[in-house]
Motif scaffolding. Structure first.
Motif, PDB file in Angstrom:
ATOM      1  N   ILE A 328       0.824  -1.209   0.000  1.00 59.78           N
ATOM      2  CA  ILE A 328       0.000   0.000   0.000  1.00 59.78           C
ATOM      3  C   ILE A 328       0.861   1.263   0.000  1.00 59.78           C
ATOM      4  CG2 ILE A 328      -2.126  -0.898   1.053  1.00 59.78           C
ATOM      5  CD1 ILE A 328      -1.221   0.347   3.677  1.00 59.78           C
ATOM      6  N   GLY A 329       0.241   2.329  -0.453  1.00 61.47           N
ATOM      7  CA  GLY A 329       0.882   3.632  -0.408  1.00 61.47           C
ATOM      8  C   GLY A 329      -0.056   4.598   0.297  1.00 61.47           C
ATOM      9  N   LEU A 330       0.454   5.775   0.627  1.00 62.62           N
ATOM     10  CA  LEU A 330      -0.374   6.795   1.275  1.00 62.62           C
ATOM     11  C   LEU A 330      -0.394   8.041   0.400  1.00 62.62           C
ATOM     12  CD1 LEU A 330       0.889   6.502   4.970  1.00 62.62           C
ATOM     13  CD2 LEU A 330      -1.143   5.447   3.981  1.00 62.62           C
ATOM     14  N   LYS A 331      -1.611   8.582   0.276  1.00 63.98           N
ATOM     15  CA  LYS A 331      -1.782   9.771  -0.554  1.00 63.98           C
ATOM     16  C   LYS A 331      -1.182  10.996   0.150  1.00 63.98           C
ATOM     17  CE  LYS A 331      -5.797  12.179  -1.867  1.00 63.98           C
ATOM     18  NZ  LYS A 331      -7.237  12.252  -1.978  1.00 63.98           N
ATOM     19  N   GLU A 332      -0.368  11.741  -0.581  1.00 64.29           N
ATOM     20  CA  GLU A 332       0.165  12.999  -0.038  1.00 64.29           C
ATOM     21  C   GLU A 332      -0.014  14.115  -1.063  1.00 64.29           C
ATOM     22  OE1 GLU A 332       4.156  12.268   1.360  1.00 64.29           O
ATOM     23  OE2 GLU A 332       3.423  10.985   2.976  1.00 64.29           O
ATOM     24  N   TYR A 333       0.238  15.346  -0.649  1.00 67.15           N
ATOM     25  CA  TYR A 333      -0.056  16.482  -1.526  1.00 67.15           C
ATOM     26  C   TYR A 333       1.210  17.080  -2.117  1.00 67.15           C
ATOM     27  CZ  TYR A 333      -4.572  15.834   0.492  1.00 67.15           C
ATOM     28  OH  TYR A 333      -5.760  15.262   0.867  1.00 67.15           O
ATOM     29  N   MET A 350       2.136  19.308   4.685  1.00 67.36           N
ATOM     30  CA  MET A 350       3.157  18.443   5.298  1.00 67.36           C
ATOM     31  C   MET A 350       2.542  17.132   5.776  1.00 67.36           C
ATOM     32  SD  MET A 350       6.011  20.373   7.569  1.00 67.36           S
ATOM     33  CE  MET A 350       5.449  22.035   7.853  1.00 67.36           C
ATOM     34  N   SER A 351       3.223  16.034   5.491  1.00 64.99           N
ATOM     35  CA  SER A 351       2.778  14.743   6.015  1.00 64.99           C
ATOM     36  C   SER A 351       3.161  14.678   7.494  1.00 64.99           C
ATOM     37  CB  SER A 351       3.459  13.608   5.254  1.00 64.99           C
ATOM     38  OG  SER A 351       4.843  13.647   5.529  1.00 64.99           O
ATOM     39  N   GLU A 352       2.621  13.688   8.202  1.00 64.74           N
ATOM     40  CA  GLU A 352       2.941  13.576   9.632  1.00 64.74           C
ATOM     41  C   GLU A 352       4.451  13.484   9.873  1.00 64.74           C
ATOM     42  OE1 GLU A 352       1.612  10.053  11.678  1.00 64.74           O
ATOM     43  OE2 GLU A 352       1.727  11.053  13.618  1.00 64.74           O
ATOM     44  N   PRO A 353       5.182  12.586   9.183  1.00 66.79           N
ATOM     45  CA  PRO A 353       6.624  12.506   9.456  1.00 66.79           C
ATOM     46  C   PRO A 353       7.349  13.821   9.213  1.00 66.79           C
ATOM     47  CG  PRO A 353       5.922  10.679   8.050  1.00 66.79           C
ATOM     48  CD  PRO A 353       4.735  11.577   8.206  1.00 66.79           C
ATOM     49  N   GLU A 354       6.959  14.529   8.146  1.00 68.41           N
ATOM     50  CA  GLU A 354       7.630  15.809   7.854  1.00 68.41           C
ATOM     51  C   GLU A 354       7.332  16.843   8.944  1.00 68.41           C
ATOM     52  OE1 GLU A 354       7.458  15.708   2.957  1.00 68.41           O
ATOM     53  OE2 GLU A 354       5.757  16.501   4.071  1.00 68.41           O
ATOM     54  N   PHE A 355       6.073  16.878   9.383  1.00 70.25           N
ATOM     55  CA  PHE A 355       5.675  17.890  10.372  1.00 70.25           C
ATOM     56  C   PHE A 355       6.318  17.601  11.736  1.00 70.25           C
ATOM     57  CE2 PHE A 355       1.874  21.004  10.107  1.00 70.25           C
ATOM     58  CZ  PHE A 355       2.565  21.966  10.832  1.00 70.25           C
ATOM     59  N   VAL A 356       6.356  16.322  12.119  1.00 69.60           N
ATOM     60  CA  VAL A 356       6.954  15.990  13.419  1.00 69.60           C
ATOM     61  C   VAL A 356       8.430  16.375  13.405  1.00 69.60           C
ATOM     62  CG1 VAL A 356       7.546  14.116  15.023  1.00 69.60           C
ATOM     63  CG2 VAL A 356       5.364  14.079  13.867  1.00 69.60           C
ATOM     64  N   ASP A 357       9.101  16.035  12.310  1.00 70.07           N
ATOM     65  CA  ASP A 357      10.518  16.339  12.192  1.00 70.07           C
ATOM     66  C   ASP A 357      10.750  17.861  12.273  1.00 70.07           C
ATOM     67  OD1 ASP A 357      13.223  15.468  11.542  1.00 70.07           O
ATOM     68  OD2 ASP A 357      12.912  16.595   9.681  1.00 70.07           O
ATOM     69  N   TYR A 358       9.929  18.600  11.552  1.00 69.12           N
ATOM     70  CA  TYR A 358      10.033  20.066  11.539  1.00 69.12           C
ATOM     71  C   TYR A 358       9.806  20.634  12.954  1.00 69.12           C
ATOM     72  CZ  TYR A 358       7.869  24.725  10.993  1.00 69.12           C
ATOM     73  OH  TYR A 358       7.504  26.048  11.148  1.00 69.12           O
ATOM     74  N   LEU A 359       8.780  20.118  13.643  1.00 69.15           N
ATOM     75  CA  LEU A 359       8.482  20.649  14.984  1.00 69.15           C
ATOM     76  C   LEU A 359       9.561  20.260  15.995  1.00 69.15           C
ATOM     77  CD1 LEU A 359       4.603  20.064  15.258  1.00 69.15           C
ATOM     78  CD2 LEU A 359       5.787  22.249  14.944  1.00 69.15           C
TER      79      LEU A 359
END
Ligand code: PPS
Length: 369
Positions: A328-333, A350-359
């Motif tokens: 499976i894959g996950l839809k992102e923007y 931002m996807s969850e991994p990107e946002f967590v990393d940024y924060l």
């Protein structure tokens, strides 16, 4: 209402409201936006879609998040582990918890500001279980497909899961588990009932995946936020890859699917009961809010969301997660060219991994003073 899609660095009228600014609702009442919230992020409930709302709000206002020191999970299986989270910067208190964490009410109550709101989001039991089964590839643990598991769940659960210890869990009543309930008590309907009562008392709002729009409007009302704050694009939408399309997902519209749904609901009877309870409380809140008012705000929110999407995003991409989660894959923007530096668009996309990393990076910079 000014609904221009602004950038924090843009002209003053485009800047997001300051936290202390009051919001006047359509009914004319005025309130001050709440900023302290514990959101218990229950797995596979559209929790990442909701998390993005809290992340955007807190990041725009430079609030302090309780963030895992590493990864996505606030550690603690039986009790909260303070060493697993980044400390607040000197002189600050946490404002928002929006990462996956089991619900340790007393611990969170102690660390968070006194006026903190507690909220969570839950999903109808059978479709939730099926999503968990697929996403976590539980057929590897139980050595059987979902259909087979559902025919004798107690057997597989007791053989492979009951005595395992871990934050991530999908054996029985996984939503109650994320909400802090002990898996050894799942057999006791009295304990389940009491725990639902406990959640009812402690949670200011329990949102439902199936009524996501109604739920976020109620969240807006609880938090005294404006409509822009609850704009959302759906995260973690599964896209089947390869030939296993549809395996382990809940099919609809067939007698076989109904039978599977019934078996999964029966096995997850604690989650089923909890959903039933909070479904009733949600609809009472919707009635109290006013159905017409709710409908018109949902329409407004959908329009606004479409405007954000059109202005910020040029399309979607699929993040392949088959290396750990089956085909499976996950839809992102994909952010529109020229909007890459627009913080409103960036945060929304931002996807969850990107946002967590940024924060986490932002938080660590603040810790260094
Ligand atoms: N707005 C909205 N309304 C209804 N459903 C939605 C929404 N946004 C995401 N989704 C569905 O939620 C599932 C992903 O849930 P999570 O984000 O909680 O997953 S995770 O625990 O963070 O991995 C995933 O469901 P499944 O496809 O059944 O797994 C998404 O399709």
């Amino acid at each position: 209402m000014d609904t221009r899609i602004g950038d924090q660095k843009g002209s003053p009228e485009m800047a997001p409201k300051r936290v202390s600014e009051s919001v006047t609702s359509q009914t004319g009442t005025t309130c001050t936006p709440a900023r302290d919230v514990v959101y218990i992020k229950v797995h596979k409930t559209a929790s990442s879609t909701l998390q993005n709302i809290f992340y955007r709000f807190g990041d725009e206002k430079d609030l302090t998040f309780m963030l895992p020191a590493n990864g996505f999970y606030v550690e603690g299986v039986d009790k909260f582990k303070p060493s697993g989270v980044l400390k607040p910067p000197p002189g600050k208190q946490y404002n928002i918890l929006a990462n996956h964490a089991r619900f340790f009410y007393e611990d969170f109550k102690k660390i968070m500001p006194a006026d903190t709101k507690f909220v969570t989001l839950i999903r109808e039991a059978a479709s939730h279980f099926s999503s968990v089964y697929s996403y976590r590839v539980l057929k590897r643990l139980y050595k059987v497909e979902l259909e087979g598991f559902s025919l004798n769940p107690k057997f597989y659960f007791e053989k492979y899961d009951l005595n395992r210890k871990g934050r991530v869990y999908g054996g029985r009543d996984p939503e109650l588990y994320d909400l802090g309930f002990d898996k050894k008590d799942m057999n006791s309907s009295t304990k389940v009932d009491n725990y639902i009562k406990f959640l009812d008392k402690k949670m200011d709002l329990v949102l439902l995946t199936e009524y996501f729009f109604e739920s976020v409007i109620l969240l807006k009302d609880l938090m005294c936020w404006d409509l822009q704050t609850i704009v959302h694009l759906n995260s973690k939408i599964r896209v089947p890859l390869g030939k296993e399309k549809g395996a382990n997902t809940l099919q609809t519209n067939s007698t076989k699917a109904d039978a599977l749904t019934n078996r999964l609901n029966k096995w997850n009877d604690g989650d089923f009961k909890m959903y039933d309870h909070f479904n009733r409380t949600l609809w009472k809140k919707i009635e109290a809010y006013g159905r017409d008012r709710m409908e018109s705000e949902i329409a407004e929110l959908k329009d606004l969301t479409q405007r954000y999407e059109d202005e910020c995003m040029s399309g979607i991409k699929v993040r392949d997660i088959s290396y750990w989660s089956g085909p499976i894959g996950l839809k992102e923007y994909v952010i529109r060219k020229g909007k890459e530096q627009n913080m409103t668009c960036k945060r929304l996309g931002m996807s969850e991994p990107e946002f967590v990393d940024y924060l986490q990076k932002k938080h660590k910079t603040r810790l260094q003073g």
